[in-house]
Design an enzyme around this catalytic site. Sequence first.
Site, PDB file in Angstrom:
ATOM      1  N   ASP A 184      -8.201  20.138 -12.798  1.00 12.39           N
ATOM      2  CA  ASP A 184      -8.478  18.813 -13.355  1.00 12.39           C
ATOM      3  C   ASP A 184      -8.114  18.884 -14.840  1.00 12.39           C
ATOM      4  O   ASP A 184      -8.802  19.535 -15.625  1.00 12.39           O
ATOM      5  CB  ASP A 184      -9.962  18.470 -13.146  1.00 12.39           C
ATOM      6  N   ARG A 201       0.853  -1.197   0.000  1.00 16.72           N
ATOM      7  CA  ARG A 201       0.000   0.000   0.000  1.00 16.72           C
ATOM      8  C   ARG A 201       0.884   1.242   0.000  1.00 16.72           C
ATOM      9  O   ARG A 201       0.604   2.234  -0.643  1.00 16.72           O
ATOM     10  CB  ARG A 201      -0.948   0.002   1.210  1.00 16.72           C
ATOM     11  N   TYR A 216     -17.282  17.709 -13.954  1.00 18.85           N
ATOM     12  CA  TYR A 216     -17.810  16.351 -14.102  1.00 18.85           C
ATOM     13  C   TYR A 216     -18.827  16.112 -12.974  1.00 18.85           C
ATOM     14  O   TYR A 216     -18.576  16.490 -11.821  1.00 18.85           O
ATOM     15  CB  TYR A 216     -16.639  15.367 -14.020  1.00 18.85           C
ATOM     16  N   LYS A 229      -8.926   8.090 -18.686  1.00 14.48           N
ATOM     17  CA  LYS A 229      -9.226   8.721 -19.959  1.00 14.48           C
ATOM     18  C   LYS A 229      -7.981   8.755 -20.865  1.00 14.48           C
ATOM     19  O   LYS A 229      -7.430   7.722 -21.175  1.00 14.48           O
ATOM     20  CB  LYS A 229      -9.800  10.110 -19.694  1.00 14.48           C
TER      21      LYS A 229
END
Length: 379
Positions: free
Chosen positions: A170, A46, A98, A195
């Site tokens: 973003d 992690r 978004y 994306k």
Amino acid sequence: MGFDTDAIHAGQIPDPSTGAIITPIFQTSTYVQEALGKHKGFEYARTQNPTRLAVERNVCALERGLAAYAFASGMAAIDTVLKLLMAGDHVVVSDNTYGGTFRLFNFVLKNFGLQFTYVDTSNLAAVEAAFQKNTRMIFVETPTNPIMGITDLRAVAGLAKRHKARLVVDNTFMSPYFQRPLALGADIVVHSTTKYLNGHSDSVGGMVVLRHKEDADRVQYLQNAVGAILSPFDSWLLLRGTKTLGLRMRQHDSNGRKIAAFLEKHPRVKKVYYPGLKSHPQHALASRQMSGFGGMIAFETGSISRARKVLGSTRLFSLAESLGGVESLISHPATMTHASVPSAERQRLGITDGLVRISVGVEDVRDLKEDLSSALGKI
Ligand code: P1T
């Protein structure tokens, strides 16, 4: 190094144990330590993973940042950035982000004492007026999803600095190939790597890129403390994806410009939202701040029944959420990506029931035009 060189090489060296040119998928949960307190920099997966580290360094180089951290999704990346704040802090947000970002802010993080004001961040006076004494962050999406509004990053960075707030951008729609927010004065960049960065519609992920050491240290701490990490396999897919980012973006952009011009001339299309068109109200700003316009286009058909005809008639453009993959997609923001935005707010933003969004892929543009032409013909 040039962008295309960094895309292929940054963050990666041939595997020292085998010479493998491609960074292996380190599919392990832990690392054996030589002795108490003696290890090779990797203790628990992690906290650190070599495949993840490679892709973090790669994207960090592409955005020209100080450090980058990879997350399990774009939303996990955004959530972690907001955790730099404390209850009682205020954030100014682009009013046309978004839908999932709006949902996270308004229906989750608000419950933890963060405050949000949504403004049209392309309007500098509105941004200035939205500042409060407790404003610590401005969260900007540019171009916005799906209306393609552009915010002047240099100007907003100046405002943020004056008010001692962090500017978060973003950069999902442009990717670092067409837009480098840090170079324009932003403090933090976030991505849905799902994306363009990954580009092949086969991985969900997110990335945070920082320019300040104190933010980088805190995001690294949060990445480990919260644990919403990108998996080794997704890190490897993303590394494979970024190698061709420049190649793909050039083709998305070339196809995007041609499709936008085609749509603008089409008699059944009422309005086209694409920053590369001269008719876009912020075309001049977009040309200054971005080095291309990409493959995201929205267009107005006039009604839900017309939109439905188009959405149901394309063959190459697949009806699906998401964007930025090599294959072309078509979607209906009002009922899909932006369904969590209240209807009145959607209308105000221009996310009408007749609005259609396309992610123009890298297929042969003549086939894409023909597909849209035949679908629009059904109206
Ligand atoms: O889906 P995820 O990887 O969690 O990323 C969320 C996200 C963040 N920022 C922007 C600008 C985005 O477009 C997205 C996700 N967007 C879609 C799924 C979409 O179809 O628009």
